[in-house]
Design an enzyme around this catalytic site. Structure first.
Site, short mmCIF file in Angstrom:
data_model
loop_
_atom_site.label_atom_id
_atom_site.label_comp_id
_atom_site.label_asym_id
_atom_site.label_seq_id
_atom_site.Cartn_x
_atom_site.Cartn_y
_atom_site.Cartn_z
CG LEU A 217 40.82 43.12 42.36
CD1 LEU A 217 40.28 42.83 41.01
CD2 LEU A 217 40.62 42.20 43.54
CG ASP A 220 45.61 42.48 38.92
OD1 ASP A 220 46.27 42.74 37.91
OD2 ASP A 220 45.61 41.49 39.90
N GLY A 221 42.87 46.77 39.28
CA GLY A 221 41.67 47.41 39.41
C GLY A 221 40.77 47.25 40.29
N GLY A 247 42.22 54.17 47.48
CA GLY A 247 40.90 53.57 47.94
C GLY A 247 39.91 54.86 48.29
CG ASP A 248 41.13 57.02 51.41
OD1 ASP A 248 40.48 55.94 52.16
OD2 ASP A 248 42.00 57.46 51.98
#
Length: 314
Positions: A217, A220-221, A247-248
């Protein structure tokens, strides 16, 4: 061992500028070139944190030679499948004043059917020593629709969990193929499913065959979504830095815990969120800050009601 597959690798080029001005001319110190692509970033992070990894991907052309040279110098264990097409490039320009990063990704060129067969054969050969398979990143234009499902299928046939981080139609195919974990971001989830509500979108992937969806997110975590549970983790304040590779890093955390036998969604979410946040604090994708342990302790973790993430249509 964590086995990662990157179907569409890139030579990542990163420059830092004081302030990015549209249409302007900028001066910067020498940029950094690094062998990248999402699966390679996953392998770099996991390897740096002490995990046993092997990164499998393709390489081709003069860019591919530079890609292979940098990857060899990194020390990350890898196996490269030669292809005729030139390895693509990805350009990141970090605006130091705003804390933003502008990214331009070349789309890549689709390998031939025989080259894809060579990649799949390399994966199959390495699977007997793997504890988890990670299929991560985009696929080149015109890649076979069966590519991602085939990679997931060979992992499932080997009896090991499969984590997939991809987008578009490939994300739906990964769910249909029974990937254990999917890791989209919010925009990718809406694009693939057409569902605006993030929890409903994630659970539509679970209905297709996934067990856990880790949903990024941004500031937002992250959410961990299963058929019966919803967990949210975030920091009290977002971090400024370079989000490329965040994200990786979350996928790497999931892979390390899955390889160790951990399946609790909350524990996986905590580590994935902390490593994602720690990646923002580093200048290059594929690295995380050693502050990740402190960040993990600072996380605000809750089990919210699903409707709390629905956007107000007004």
């Amino acid at each position: 061992m964590i086995l990662t597959v990157t179907p569409n690798p890139a030579l990542d080029l990163t420059w830092h500028v004081d302030r990015l001005r549209e249409g302007g001319t900028h001066r910067a110190d020498a940029g950094v070139a690094r062998a990248g692509g999402k699966g390679l970033n996953v392998a770099r992070v996991a390897y740096a944190e002490g995990a046993d990894v092997l990164a499998i991907t393709t390489m081709g052309g003069r860019v591919g030679e530079e890609f292979a040279s940098e990857l060899g110098a990194s020390g990350v264990p890898h196996a490269l499948v030669p292809v005729a097409a030139e390895t693509r490039r990805s350009i990141a320009v970090v605006d130091e004043s705003a804390g933003d990063t502008t990214i331009i990704n070349e789309r890549g060129v689709n390998p031939t059917d025989s080259e894809w067969a060579d990649l799949l054969a390399e994966v199959v050969e390495r699977l007997p020593t793997a504890k988890v398979l990670v299929v991560s990143g985009s696929v080149p234009p015109d890649a076979p629709d069966s590519l991602v499902p085939m990679l997931i299928a060979v992992g499932k046939d080997a009896g090991i969990p499969v984590i997939a981080d991809t987008s578009g139609p490939a994300l739906l195919r990964a769910a249909d193929a029974g990937a254990d974990v999917l890791k989209p971001n919010a925009a990718e989830l809406v694009e693939a499913t057409g569902i605006a509500d993030p929890v409903e979108g994630a659970r539509s992937l679970i209905a297709r065959g996934a067990e856990l969806v880790l949903l990024s997110l941004g500031a937002d975590g992250m959410l961990a979504v299963t058929a019966s549970d919803l967990v949210h983790a975030r920091l009290d304040e977002p971090l400024a830095g370079n989000p490329t590779g965040a994200g990786d890093a979350g996928v790497a955390a999931c892979a390390v815990l899955y390889a160790a036998g951990e399946r609790d969604p909350e524990q996986i979410l905590r580590r994935a969120t902390a490593w994602s946040a720690a990646a923002v604090l580093t200048p290059l994708a594929g690295d995380i800050s050693p502050r990740w342990r402190a960040l993990e302790q600072q996380l605000l973790v809750s089990h919210p009601a699903p409707e709390s993430f629905r956007k107000d249509p007004s």
